[in-house]
Design a protein around this motif. Structure first.
Motif, PDB file in Angstrom:
ATOM      1  N   VAL A 370       0.622  -1.017   0.014  1.00 23.61           N
ATOM      2  CA  VAL A 370       0.028   0.051  -0.062  1.00 23.61           C
ATOM      3  C   VAL A 370       0.944   1.340  -0.025  1.00 23.61           C
ATOM      4  N   LEU A 371       1.990   1.320   0.288  1.00 21.84           N
ATOM      5  CA  LEU A 371       3.095   2.239   0.425  1.00 21.84           C
ATOM      6  C   LEU A 371       4.386   2.008   0.100  1.00 21.84           C
ATOM      7  N   LYS A 372       5.202   3.158  -0.356  1.00 24.85           N
ATOM      8  CA  LYS A 372       6.524   3.073  -0.498  1.00 24.85           C
ATOM      9  C   LYS A 372       7.251   4.230   0.305  1.00 24.85           C
ATOM     10  N   TYR A 373       8.379   3.605   0.778  1.00 25.19           N
ATOM     11  CA  TYR A 373       9.007   4.786   1.949  1.00 25.19           C
ATOM     12  C   TYR A 373      10.266   5.295   1.359  1.00 25.19           C
ATOM     13  N   THR A 374      10.576   6.617   1.703  1.00 22.45           N
ATOM     14  CA  THR A 374      11.852   7.181   1.475  1.00 22.45           C
ATOM     15  C   THR A 374      12.413   7.651   2.835  1.00 22.45           C
ATOM     16  N   ASN A 375      13.595   7.695   3.155  1.00 27.51           N
ATOM     17  CA  ASN A 375      14.213   8.136   4.306  1.00 27.51           C
ATOM     18  C   ASN A 375      14.278   9.784   4.289  1.00 27.51           C
ATOM     19  N   ALA A 376      14.871  10.365   5.348  1.00 30.26           N
ATOM     20  CA  ALA A 376      14.752  11.722   5.535  1.00 30.26           C
ATOM     21  C   ALA A 376      15.458  12.641   4.145  1.00 30.26           C
ATOM     22  N   VAL A 377      15.975  11.973   3.383  1.00 31.81           N
ATOM     23  CA  VAL A 377      16.895  12.675   2.355  1.00 31.81           C
ATOM     24  C   VAL A 377      16.619  12.200   0.942  1.00 31.81           C
ATOM     25  N   GLY A 378      15.226  11.258   1.188  1.00 30.20           N
ATOM     26  CA  GLY A 378      14.766  10.966  -0.135  1.00 30.20           C
ATOM     27  C   GLY A 378      15.279   9.671  -0.654  1.00 30.20           C
ATOM     28  N   ALA A 379      16.037   8.880  -0.193  1.00 29.41           N
ATOM     29  CA  ALA A 379      16.641   7.488  -0.546  1.00 29.41           C
ATOM     30  C   ALA A 379      15.710   6.496  -0.600  1.00 29.41           C
ATOM     31  N   THR A 380      15.365   5.897  -1.705  1.00 34.17           N
ATOM     32  CA  THR A 380      14.371   4.852  -1.918  1.00 34.17           C
ATOM     33  C   THR A 380      14.883   4.161  -3.171  1.00 34.17           C
ATOM     34  N   ASP A 381      13.834   3.037  -3.644  1.00 36.75           N
ATOM     35  CA  ASP A 381      14.160   2.327  -4.797  1.00 36.75           C
ATOM     36  C   ASP A 381      15.186   1.840  -4.952  1.00 36.75           C
ATOM     37  N   PHE A 382      15.852   0.974  -3.788  1.00 38.24           N
ATOM     38  CA  PHE A 382      17.025   0.311  -3.865  1.00 38.24           C
ATOM     39  C   PHE A 382      16.456  -1.282  -4.171  1.00 38.24           C
ATOM     40  N   THR A 383      15.966  -1.357  -5.505  1.00 36.95           N
ATOM     41  CA  THR A 383      15.435  -2.641  -5.880  1.00 36.95           C
ATOM     42  C   THR A 383      16.427  -3.718  -5.905  1.00 36.95           C
ATOM     43  N   GLY A 384      17.748  -3.577  -6.015  1.00 32.83           N
ATOM     44  CA  GLY A 384      18.914  -4.775  -5.888  1.00 32.83           C
ATOM     45  C   GLY A 384      18.927  -4.964  -4.164  1.00 32.83           C
ATOM     46  N   GLY A 385      18.615  -4.131  -3.301  1.00 29.76           N
ATOM     47  CA  GLY A 385      18.954  -4.465  -2.281  1.00 29.76           C
ATOM     48  C   GLY A 385      20.021  -3.285  -1.562  1.00 29.76           C
ATOM     49  N   LEU A 386      19.926  -3.404  -0.473  1.00 31.42           N
ATOM     50  CA  LEU A 386      21.187  -2.431   0.164  1.00 31.42           C
ATOM     51  C   LEU A 386      22.527  -3.096   0.265  1.00 31.42           C
ATOM     52  N   THR A 387      23.469  -2.677  -0.541  1.00 29.20           N
ATOM     53  CA  THR A 387      24.924  -3.256  -0.480  1.00 29.20           C
ATOM     54  C   THR A 387      25.577  -2.929   0.800  1.00 29.20           C
ATOM     55  N   PRO A 388      26.090  -4.132   1.191  1.00 28.43           N
ATOM     56  CA  PRO A 388      27.172  -4.100   2.574  1.00 28.43           C
ATOM     57  C   PRO A 388      28.544  -3.075   2.158  1.00 28.43           C
ATOM     58  N   ASP A 389      28.891  -2.418   3.329  1.00 31.83           N
ATOM     59  CA  ASP A 389      30.132  -1.752   3.165  1.00 31.83           C
ATOM     60  C   ASP A 389      31.312  -2.746   3.335  1.00 31.83           C
ATOM     61  N   TYR A 390      30.943  -3.913   3.927  1.00 26.27           N
ATOM     62  CA  TYR A 390      31.968  -5.027   4.108  1.00 26.27           C
ATOM     63  C   TYR A 390      31.105  -6.364   3.579  1.00 26.27           C
ATOM     64  N   SER A 391      31.532  -6.762   2.284  1.00 26.58           N
ATOM     65  CA  SER A 391      30.928  -7.939   1.861  1.00 26.58           C
ATOM     66  C   SER A 391      31.320  -9.405   2.622  1.00 26.58           C
ATOM     67  N   VAL A 392      30.715  -9.976   3.372  1.00 29.78           N
ATOM     68  CA  VAL A 392      31.248 -11.201   4.038  1.00 29.78           C
ATOM     69  C   VAL A 392      30.000 -12.190   3.871  1.00 29.78           C
ATOM     70  N   GLU A 393      30.323 -13.319   3.486  1.00 26.82           N
ATOM     71  CA  GLU A 393      29.126 -14.096   3.256  1.00 26.82           C
ATOM     72  C   GLU A 393      28.856 -14.981   4.611  1.00 26.82           C
ATOM     73  N   ASP A 394      27.432 -15.246   4.595  1.00 27.45           N
ATOM     74  CA  ASP A 394      26.966 -15.952   5.971  1.00 27.45           C
ATOM     75  C   ASP A 394      26.838 -17.343   5.347  1.00 27.45           C
ATOM     76  N   ASP A 395      27.923 -18.283   5.670  1.00 27.37           N
ATOM     77  CA  ASP A 395      27.788 -19.643   5.047  1.00 27.37           C
ATOM     78  C   ASP A 395      27.490 -20.408   6.288  1.00 27.37           C
ATOM     79  N   LEU A 396      26.093 -20.883   6.082  1.00 21.27           N
ATOM     80  CA  LEU A 396      25.882 -21.626   7.413  1.00 21.27           C
ATOM     81  C   LEU A 396      26.325 -23.103   7.382  1.00 21.27           C
TER      82      LEU A 396
END
Length: 466
Positions: A370-396
């Motif tokens: 029913v809605l789409k959100y943006t943060n206080a500076v208008g950031a949204t539409d991160f369709t591919g997800g939020l990219t980590p600053d440090y990429s480390v796989e979670d290998d279970l």
């Protein structure tokens, strides 16, 4: 209230607005349910102008519902068990009490279940199941791509455990555990502790889902963790959201307000803003005003503020919705460091909409975007997800207990906090040796939910990605 006043928010397009059945007609159960589904979607759905009226109202309601969805929509959901849905959203429901990752070992095409976590005092814990355990068979049947989920969702079964070695693959260890589902209290605070590293004191919180619980029980549990961090004078905080699919917007708002600077909280700075379909948003403004909490969430005083300037989040590929809102919403106000895997990419919110007639005429409920959100500076539409600053796989296949510094994600955070080199290089070529398979249970929990229709005499509103 929304369900009451939004009857005046209909669109003018005769083709779109034409009722799918006339009230005077005697209709089948499917046609009745689908008529109700269409009315709810036409009023609340974020992409309501894009809906195309299906050719038949006699099809199964689930097929009818999904045929209405916009091609961008990965998240809207329908269920024929409203009561069961609400029990699960409250955190008190029937379960064995463990969270699975379903994996396909690429080298052998063997399917397995890796245990992400186990709820305390659940049937799974009482049977001896632990985080990192690997299940290769259920009721003596080896897991395959065809049977793994049907076997998993039974209410009673035995599991066969296995060990994994990179060179030799799986080895069944002949340990079998008997499990039976019971009503459990799924406290989302899975683990909390204060870790000392160098001259730092680090508050570490593993948070499974953004739910407040019956009578705010799970907010009280969260308060206990936050107060413990304050009493221990933590210098840094790590929030582990690896297995968190989302939950209620208000709980994300609550936790954000506990982590942010006291100045952001005292001045009620904007956490996120919400955008709806045009008729719905116009009605909210008309009846509630432009400062409505339906249109904007701000930081709020909770009595549990850690006044941080920096925060660490651990993420995985299933981290979604309210988890992403928390990370995105805090980003303009503090140094947000994300460690792990790219998240799902859900910047939308849902309402739970049941039949509000008295008595209810059916047990169906829809959870449309029913809605789409943006943060206080208008950031949204991160369709591919939020990219980590440090990429480390979670290998279970090599999961470590929560709080163990040898966990690559937590270890990376602790090394950064103590001023050392992070645990894994960003160019590390090591990859998990398995492919994640679909987990319909977690997909259903990927919700960003707003407040609830039966609780407020309006449509049910919650926040999540599950």
């Amino acid at each position: 209230m929304l369900v009451l006043f939004l009857t005046s928010c209909q669109q003018d397009d005769d083709e779109v607005m034409a009722p799918i059945v006339e009230e005077s007609e005697e209709i089948s159960q499917n046609a009745f349910i689908n008529s109700w589904v269409y009315e709810a979607m036409n009023t609340y759905y974020y992409w309501n102008e894009d809906m195309v009226l299906p050719s038949s109202v006699e099809q199964d309601p689930k097929d009818y519902f999904y045929s209405l969805l916009n091609e961008e929509d990965r998240f809207s959901y329908i269920t024929d068990d409203y009561q069961g849905l609400m029990e699960e959203l409250s955190g008190v429901y029937t379960s064995m009490g463990y969270s699975p990752t379903f994996g396909l070992l690429s080298s052998t095409n063997e399917v397995f279940i890796a245990v992400e976590y186990v709820y305390p005092n659940s049937p799974a814990q009482q049977a001896g199941l632990q985080r990192g355990d690997i299940i290769l068979a259920i009721d003596g049947q080896r897991l395959t791509t065809e049977n793994y989920f049907d076997l998993y969702i039974q209410n009673q079964y035995s599991v066969t455990l296995a060990e994994y070695e990179e060179d030799s693959g799986f080895t069944i260890n002949n340990e079998t555990l008997a499990l039976s589902a019971e009503v459990i209290a799924a406290d989302p605070v899975l683990h909390k502790e204060v870790i000392s590293t160098a001259d730092k004191r680090v508050g570490y919180l593993v948070y499974a889902e953004f739910i407040s619980g019956d009578n705010q029980a799970w907010l009280s549990s969260l308060d206990v963790a936050l107060d413990e961090f304050a009493q221990e004078s933590v210098t840094d905080v790590v929030i582990d959201l690896r297995y968190n699919p989302g939950g209620e917007i208000e709980v994300a708002q609550y936790l954000a307000s506990a982590l942010a600077s006291s100045s952001a909280v005292s001045s009620n700075e904007v956490l996120v803003r919400y955008d709806y379909n045009e008729p719905l948003e116009s009605s909210i403004i008309l009846y509630e005003g432009e400062a409505s909490e339906s249109l904007v969430s701000t930081f709020i005083a909770t009595g549990h503020n850690l006044n941080l300037s920096q925060i660490y989040f651990l993420t995985a590929s299933s981290t979604a919705s309210a988890s992403e809102l928390l990370i995105s919403g805090l980003d303009p106000y503090m140094d947000v460091i994300v460690i792990g895997e790219t998240t799902v990419g859900k910047f939308y919110g849902s309402w739970v909409i049941p039949d509000l007639a008295e008595p209810a005429r059916h047990a169906w409920a829809v959870m449309p975007i029913v809605l789409k959100y943006t943060n206080a500076v208008g950031a949204t539409d991160f369709t591919g997800g939020l990219t980590p600053d440090y990429s480390v796989e979670d290998d279970l296949l090599y999961a470590r207990p929560f709080g163990d510094p040898s966990d690559p994600l937590l270890g990376t955070a602790l090394n950064l906090i103590s001023g050392g080199q992070h645990a894994r290089s960003l160019t590390n070529s090591a990859h998990k040796s398995y492919i994640d398979l679909e987990n319909p249970v977690k997909s259903q929990k990927n919700k960003l939910l707003l407040p609830n229709a039966e609780q407020t005499n309006q449509s049910n509103v919650y926040s999540s990605n599950e």
